[in-house]
Design an enzyme around this catalytic site. Structure first.
Site, PDB file in Angstrom:
ATOM      1  N   LYS A  46       2.998   0.788   3.387  1.00  0.00           N
ATOM      2  CA  LYS A  46       2.625  -0.265   4.338  1.00  0.00           C
ATOM      3  C   LYS A  46       2.715  -1.584   3.600  1.00  0.00           C
ATOM      4  O   LYS A  46       2.294  -1.663   2.439  1.00  0.00           O
ATOM      5  CB  LYS A  46       1.175  -0.084   4.801  1.00  0.00           C
ATOM      6  CG  LYS A  46       0.948   1.056   5.754  1.00  0.00           C
ATOM      7  CD  LYS A  46      -0.503   0.996   6.253  1.00  0.00           C
ATOM      8  CE  LYS A  46      -1.002   2.394   6.561  1.00  0.00           C
ATOM      9  NZ  LYS A  46      -2.439   2.532   6.641  1.00  0.00           N
ATOM     10  N   VAL A  80     -12.038   4.695  13.939  1.00  0.00           N
ATOM     11  CA  VAL A  80     -13.081   5.332  14.759  1.00  0.00           C
ATOM     12  C   VAL A  80     -14.234   4.354  14.977  1.00  0.00           C
ATOM     13  O   VAL A  80     -14.692   4.153  16.105  1.00  0.00           O
ATOM     14  CB  VAL A  80     -13.594   6.623  14.078  1.00  0.00           C
ATOM     15  CG1 VAL A  80     -14.684   7.276  14.913  1.00  0.00           C
ATOM     16  CG2 VAL A  80     -12.444   7.596  13.826  1.00  0.00           C
ATOM     17  N   GLY A  81     -14.689   3.729  13.909  1.00  0.00           N
ATOM     18  CA  GLY A  81     -15.839   2.827  13.991  1.00  0.00           C
ATOM     19  C   GLY A  81     -15.601   1.662  14.924  1.00  0.00           C
ATOM     20  O   GLY A  81     -16.506   1.210  15.623  1.00  0.00           O
ATOM     21  N   GLU A  82     -14.349   1.163  14.973  1.00  0.00           N
ATOM     22  CA  GLU A  82     -14.040  -0.004  15.810  1.00  0.00           C
ATOM     23  C   GLU A  82     -13.774   0.373  17.262  1.00  0.00           C
ATOM     24  O   GLU A  82     -13.966  -0.436  18.161  1.00  0.00           O
ATOM     25  CB  GLU A  82     -12.798  -0.732  15.249  1.00  0.00           C
ATOM     26  CG  GLU A  82     -13.066  -1.406  13.921  1.00  0.00           C
ATOM     27  CD  GLU A  82     -11.789  -1.848  13.205  1.00  0.00           C
ATOM     28  OE1 GLU A  82     -10.790  -2.146  13.887  1.00  0.00           O
ATOM     29  OE2 GLU A  82     -11.793  -1.886  11.963  1.00  0.00           O
ATOM     30  N   ARG A 102      -2.389  -2.143  -3.530  1.00  0.00           N
ATOM     31  CA  ARG A 102      -3.576  -1.331  -3.307  1.00  0.00           C
ATOM     32  C   ARG A 102      -3.504  -0.128  -4.241  1.00  0.00           C
ATOM     33  O   ARG A 102      -2.516   0.622  -4.248  1.00  0.00           O
ATOM     34  CB  ARG A 102      -3.636  -0.845  -1.865  1.00  0.00           C
ATOM     35  CG  ARG A 102      -4.864  -0.009  -1.661  1.00  0.00           C
ATOM     36  CD  ARG A 102      -5.025   0.457  -0.260  1.00  0.00           C
ATOM     37  NE  ARG A 102      -6.265   1.220  -0.166  1.00  0.00           N
ATOM     38  CZ  ARG A 102      -6.594   1.932   0.893  1.00  0.00           C
ATOM     39  NH1 ARG A 102      -5.802   1.972   1.941  1.00  0.00           N
ATOM     40  NH2 ARG A 102      -7.716   2.603   0.913  1.00  0.00           N
ATOM     41  N   GLU A 111      -8.239  -4.959   5.218  1.00  0.00           N
ATOM     42  CA  GLU A 111      -8.090  -4.737   3.781  1.00  0.00           C
ATOM     43  C   GLU A 111      -7.011  -5.623   3.182  1.00  0.00           C
ATOM     44  O   GLU A 111      -7.128  -6.085   2.059  1.00  0.00           O
ATOM     45  CB  GLU A 111      -7.789  -3.246   3.527  1.00  0.00           C
ATOM     46  CG  GLU A 111      -9.026  -2.389   3.758  1.00  0.00           C
ATOM     47  CD  GLU A 111      -8.742  -0.909   3.895  1.00  0.00           C
ATOM     48  OE1 GLU A 111      -8.154  -0.512   4.924  1.00  0.00           O
ATOM     49  OE2 GLU A 111      -9.088  -0.160   2.976  1.00  0.00           O
ATOM     50  N   ASN A 171       0.872  -1.172   0.000  1.00  0.00           N
ATOM     51  CA  ASN A 171       0.000   0.000   0.000  1.00  0.00           C
ATOM     52  C   ASN A 171       0.910   1.223   0.000  1.00  0.00           C
ATOM     53  O   ASN A 171       1.462   1.601   1.034  1.00  0.00           O
ATOM     54  CB  ASN A 171      -0.880  -0.048   1.258  1.00  0.00           C
ATOM     55  CG  ASN A 171      -1.856   1.105   1.320  1.00  0.00           C
ATOM     56  OD1 ASN A 171      -1.773   2.056   0.541  1.00  0.00           O
ATOM     57  ND2 ASN A 171      -2.777   1.030   2.262  1.00  0.00           N
ATOM     58  N   HIS A 213     -17.441   3.068   7.263  1.00  0.00           N
ATOM     59  CA  HIS A 213     -15.978   2.945   7.401  1.00  0.00           C
ATOM     60  C   HIS A 213     -15.490   4.290   7.928  1.00  0.00           C
ATOM     61  O   HIS A 213     -15.409   5.268   7.199  1.00  0.00           O
ATOM     62  CB  HIS A 213     -15.342   2.610   6.047  1.00  0.00           C
ATOM     63  CG  HIS A 213     -13.839   2.590   6.080  1.00  0.00           C
ATOM     64  ND1 HIS A 213     -13.100   1.426   5.962  1.00  0.00           N
ATOM     65  CD2 HIS A 213     -12.939   3.588   6.233  1.00  0.00           C
ATOM     66  CE1 HIS A 213     -11.815   1.716   6.049  1.00  0.00           C
ATOM     67  NE2 HIS A 213     -11.695   3.022   6.201  1.00  0.00           N
ATOM     68  N   ARG A 228     -10.538  16.203   6.223  1.00  0.00           N
ATOM     69  CA  ARG A 228     -11.313  16.559   5.021  1.00  0.00           C
ATOM     70  C   ARG A 228     -12.746  16.885   5.413  1.00  0.00           C
ATOM     71  O   ARG A 228     -13.286  16.273   6.338  1.00  0.00           O
ATOM     72  CB  ARG A 228     -11.316  15.380   4.030  1.00  0.00           C
ATOM     73  CG  ARG A 228      -9.971  15.126   3.389  1.00  0.00           C
ATOM     74  CD  ARG A 228      -9.980  13.841   2.582  1.00  0.00           C
ATOM     75  NE  ARG A 228      -9.244  12.787   3.252  1.00  0.00           N
ATOM     76  CZ  ARG A 228      -9.268  11.495   2.908  1.00  0.00           C
ATOM     77  NH1 ARG A 228     -10.015  11.090   1.901  1.00  0.00           N
ATOM     78  NH2 ARG A 228      -8.549  10.611   3.557  1.00  0.00           N
ATOM     79  N   ASN A 244      -9.362   7.759   9.456  1.00  0.00           N
ATOM     80  CA  ASN A 244      -8.986   9.149   9.162  1.00  0.00           C
ATOM     81  C   ASN A 244      -9.796   9.651   7.988  1.00  0.00           C
ATOM     82  O   ASN A 244     -10.331  10.752   7.994  1.00  0.00           O
ATOM     83  CB  ASN A 244      -7.489   9.234   8.841  1.00  0.00           C
ATOM     84  CG  ASN A 244      -6.677   9.376  10.095  1.00  0.00           C
ATOM     85  OD1 ASN A 244      -7.069  10.099  11.007  1.00  0.00           O
ATOM     86  ND2 ASN A 244      -5.563   8.672  10.149  1.00  0.00           N
ATOM     87  N   GLY A 245      -9.840   8.807   6.937  1.00  0.00           N
ATOM     88  CA  GLY A 245     -10.804   9.014   5.864  1.00  0.00           C
ATOM     89  C   GLY A 245     -12.073   8.290   6.269  1.00  0.00           C
ATOM     90  O   GLY A 245     -12.018   7.339   7.052  1.00  0.00           O
ATOM     91  N   HIS A 301     -12.478   3.197  -0.625  1.00  0.00           N
ATOM     92  CA  HIS A 301     -12.492   2.244   0.513  1.00  0.00           C
ATOM     93  C   HIS A 301     -13.258   0.975   0.142  1.00  0.00           C
ATOM     94  O   HIS A 301     -13.757   0.266   1.020  1.00  0.00           O
ATOM     95  CB  HIS A 301     -13.189   2.814   1.770  1.00  0.00           C
ATOM     96  CG  HIS A 301     -12.495   3.969   2.430  1.00  0.00           C
ATOM     97  ND1 HIS A 301     -13.199   5.019   2.978  1.00  0.00           N
ATOM     98  CD2 HIS A 301     -11.187   4.230   2.653  1.00  0.00           C
ATOM     99  CE1 HIS A 301     -12.350   5.882   3.509  1.00  0.00           C
ATOM    100  NE2 HIS A 301     -11.108   5.429   3.327  1.00  0.00           N
TER     101      HIS A 301
HETATM  102  P1  ADP Z   1      -6.727   5.392   8.189  1.00  0.00           P
HETATM  103  O1  ADP Z   1      -7.835   6.062   7.437  1.00  0.00           O
HETATM  104  O2  ADP Z   1      -5.498   6.215   8.295  1.00  0.00           O
HETATM  105  O3  ADP Z   1      -6.512   3.933   7.825  1.00  0.00           O
HETATM  106  P2  ADP Z   1      -7.667   4.308  10.732  1.00  0.00           P
HETATM  107  O4  ADP Z   1      -8.778   3.457  10.237  1.00  0.00           O
HETATM  108  O5  ADP Z   1      -6.460   3.659  11.283  1.00  0.00           O
HETATM  109  O6  ADP Z   1      -7.279   5.423   9.675  1.00  0.00           O
HETATM  110  O7  ADP Z   1      -8.299   5.278  11.859  1.00  0.00           O
HETATM  111  C1  ADP Z   1      -7.498   6.195  12.551  1.00  0.00           C
HETATM  112  C2  ADP Z   1      -8.392   7.022  13.470  1.00  0.00           C
HETATM  113  O8  ADP Z   1      -9.100   6.142  14.354  1.00  0.00           O
HETATM  114  C3  ADP Z   1      -7.644   7.960  14.398  1.00  0.00           C
HETATM  115  O9  ADP Z   1      -7.390   9.186  13.784  1.00  0.00           O
HETATM  116  C4  ADP Z   1      -8.618   8.128  15.566  1.00  0.00           C
HETATM  117  O10 ADP Z   1      -9.512   9.193  15.296  1.00  0.00           O
HETATM  118  C5  ADP Z   1      -9.399   6.832  15.568  1.00  0.00           C
HETATM  119  N1  ADP Z   1      -9.029   5.970  16.689  1.00  0.00           N
HETATM  120  C6  ADP Z   1      -8.047   5.044  16.728  1.00  0.00           C
HETATM  121  N2  ADP Z   1      -7.999   4.441  17.950  1.00  0.00           N
HETATM  122  C7  ADP Z   1      -8.981   5.006  18.697  1.00  0.00           C
HETATM  123  C8  ADP Z   1      -9.461   4.827  20.032  1.00  0.00           C
HETATM  124  N3  ADP Z   1      -8.915   3.929  20.863  1.00  0.00           N
HETATM  125  N4  ADP Z   1     -10.504   5.592  20.435  1.00  0.00           N
HETATM  126  C9  ADP Z   1     -11.069   6.498  19.619  1.00  0.00           C
HETATM  127  N5  ADP Z   1     -10.663   6.712  18.335  1.00  0.00           N
HETATM  128  C10 ADP Z   1      -9.640   5.976  17.882  1.00  0.00           C
END
Ligand code: ADP
Length: 401
Positions: free
Chosen positions: A16, A333-335, A93, A386, A9, A210, A243, A213-214, A182
Site C-alpha cells: 500500500k 470494525v471500530g469505525e 511502515r 496511520e 506499507n 483498534h 487470529r 482485521n487485526g 498497531h
Molecule cells: P486491516 O486490519 O486489514 O487494516 P481494516 O481496519 O480495514 O483492517 O478493517 C477491515 C474490517 O473492518 C473488515 O474485515 C470488516 O470486518 C470491518 N468492516 C469494514 N467495513 C465495515 C462495515 N461497513 N460494517 C461493518 N464492518 C466493517
C-alpha cells in the site's frame, strides 16, 4: 511549498502506498499493489483522491517480486503523477522494532541489519518490509528513508506489563516479552481524540480499541501507553478476523503431540482462527452480521466471543488506569460496526459507559462523540490515519538531522 512524503506499507503479497503533502497534510496519491508473486498481480493508482481532479489507473500483469512492484509504481507515478522527483522522503511502515528500535529512525545499512536480526520475531512481516525498503532505496536513492515501527508507541510499557512470567534467562536470550503492535494507530487516535475534545492529552486516561482485521486495545495515561493486548507477536489479545487472540499457552504443545507440525499450528493460528475459525471462514463483520440475521448459531457464538473478550479487556484496563475518561473505537470494525460498539457499551453501562444510540448510528468519516451528555466516560469514534501519522513522524525525524 509542498513537501511530498511517500509512505510505503509492504506486506508479503501486497504494497500500500500514499503520497502526503506534509505541509497541507493533503493526500496527493494513493495506491495498492496486490498479488505480488502470484500468477496475476494488480496495481491501482489514484491521484488526488476524493477531489474533482481525481484520476485512476488500473493494471493487471504478473508482478514477481517487490522490486518489480516498485518499478510499476514508479511507472504509474510517471504516467499520472505526481512526480516522484518531488518526493522529499520515504517513510516505511515496519512491524517489529524489537527492543532495539524504540522510535522512528533514518534507515542505513546498520538499521537494515537490525531489521534482519529481528526477523525471527516477525517472520511474516519483517522480511517483506525489508524487501520493500531495499527496493524503494534502489528506486529513490537520493532521498532519506525512515522506518516507523508498529511497536514504538508501546516502548513505554512498564516492566510489569511487558514481562511474561517465564524463565527470565530464556526471555532475555530471545527477547521474549510483550511488544505491542498497531502503535502508529493507537498514538494517532489518542492524540486526535484529545484534540477533538479540546482537552490536554496529559490530562486524559484513554482506552483505545483498534478493531480491524487485526485488533488490539491499549490503556493510555496522559498520552503514554501503559498496557496493550498484542504481545511478542500480533497474535495475542482480542479476537480478530482470522487470529484467536488469547488462548491457553498449553494449546501448542497439545496440538504438537496430536501430530500437527509447528507450521500447521502457526497457519491455523494466523489464518484459520478468530471469527473465520469459529464460523467456517467468515472473517468480515458485514458477512458475520448477515449470517447472524439468517439464524446461524456459529456466527452468533463468534459474535458473542468477540464481545466477551473486548468487554473483559476494557474492564481490566479500566482497573489498571484507575478510572477512564475516554473510550475510543477505531479501524474498520471500530469505525463502521455500530452494533459492536453498542453491544460492548451496553455491557459496560453499569461502569459509566453510556452510549447515545442516535449518535452511535450516525455514519461519518469525522471523529465524533457517541456517548450521552453527562456520561461519566466519553465514548468516541475516531477514524485512524496511520499514513498521516507516518508522514508526521518522517518529517519529525528529518527535522532532527
Ligand atoms: P486491516 O486490519 O486489514 O487494516 P481494516 O481496519 O480495514 O483492517 O478493517 C477491515 C474490517 O473492518 C473488515 O474485515 C470488516 O470486518 C470491518 N468492516 C469494514 N467495513 C465495515 C462495515 N461497513 N460494517 C461493518 N464492518 C466493517
Amino acid at each position: 511549498m509542498a513537501t511530498p512524503i511517500l509512505l510505503l506499507n509492504c506486506g508479503s503479497s501486497s504494497i500500500k502506498y500514499q503520497v502526503i503533502d506534509a505541509e497541507s497534510e493533503a493526500v496527493m496519491a494513493t495506491g495498492l499493489i496486490q498479488k505480488i508473486g502470484l500468477p496475476s498481480g494488480t496495481l491501482d493508482h489514484t491521484v488526488a483522491p476524493g477531489t474533482t481532479e481525481e484520476r485512476t489507473e488500473h493494471l493487471e500483469q504478473p508482478i514477481p517480486d517487490h522490486a518489480e512492484a516498485l518499478r510499476l509504481m514508479t511507472q504509474a507515478f510517471a504516467d499520472l503523477g505526481p512526480s516522484l522527483a518531488e518526493v522529499k522522503a520515504v517513510g516505511h511502515r515496519t512491524v517489529h522494532g524489537g527492543e532495539r528500535f524504540r522510535r522512528t529512525v533514518r534507515i542505513d545499512d546498520s538499521v537494515i541489519q537490525g531489521l534482519r536480526d529481528l526477523s525471527p520475531l516477525a517472520p511474516l512481516h519483517n522480511p517483506p518490509g525489508i524487501a520493500g525498503i531495499e527496493a524503494a532505496m534502489a528506486t529513490l536513492p537520493n532521498v532519506p528513508h525512515v522506518a516507523i515501527f508498529d511497536t514504538a508507541f508501546f516502548s513505554t510499557l512498564p516492566a510489569e506489563a511487558y514481562t511474561y512470567a517465564i524463565d527470565a534467562e530464556l526471555a532475555a536470550t530471545y527477547g521474549i516479552r510483550k511488544y505491542g503492535f498497531h502503535g502508529t494507530s493507537h498514538s494517532y487516535v489518542s492524540k486526535k481524540a484529545a484534540a477533538t475534545l479540546g482537552r490536554d492529552l496529559d490530562d486524559l486516561n484513554q482506552i483505545v480499541c483498534h478493531l480491524g482485521n487485526g485488533a488490539s486495545i491499549s490503556a493510555i495515561r496522559g498520552g503514554v501507553a501503559i498496557e496493550t493486548s498484542m504481545g511478542l507477536t500480533p497474535l495475542q489479545g482480542l479476537v480478530m478476523g482470522t487470529r484467536p487472540g488469547d488462548v491457553d499457552p498449553g494449546l501448542h504443545a497439545f496440538l504438537a503431540r496430536e501430530g500437527m507440525t509447528i507450521d500447521e499450528i502457526d497457519t491455523m493460528l494466523n489464518k484459520k482462527s478468530g471469527l473465520a475459525g469459529m464460523t467456517g471462514g467468515t472473517s468480515d463483520f458485514r458477512d458475520l452480521d448477515a449470517l447472524i440475521e439468517s439464524g446461524d448459531q456459529a456466527a452468533r457464538l463468534a459474535y458473542g466471543v468477540y464481545i466477551h473478550r473486548l468487554v473483559s479487556y476494557i474492564g481490566s484496563y479500566l482497573a489498571l488506569l484507575g478510572g477512564v475518561d475516554v473510550l475510543v473505537f477505531t479501524a474498520g470494525v471500530g469505525e463502521n460496526a455500530a452494533n459492536v460498539r453498542e453491544s460492548v457499551c451496553d455491557r459496560l453501562a453499569p461502569l459509566g459507559f453510556l452510549i447515545d444510540d442516535e449518535a452511535n448510528a450516525v455514519r461519518s468519516k469525522q471523529p465524533r462523540v457517541i456517548s450521552q451528555p453527562g456520561s461519566p466516560v466519553t465514548i468516541m469514534v475516531v477514524p485512524t490515519n496511520e499514513e498521516l501519522m507516518m508522514a508526521r513522524e518522517t518529517v519529525a525525524v528529518l527535522d532532527e538531522v
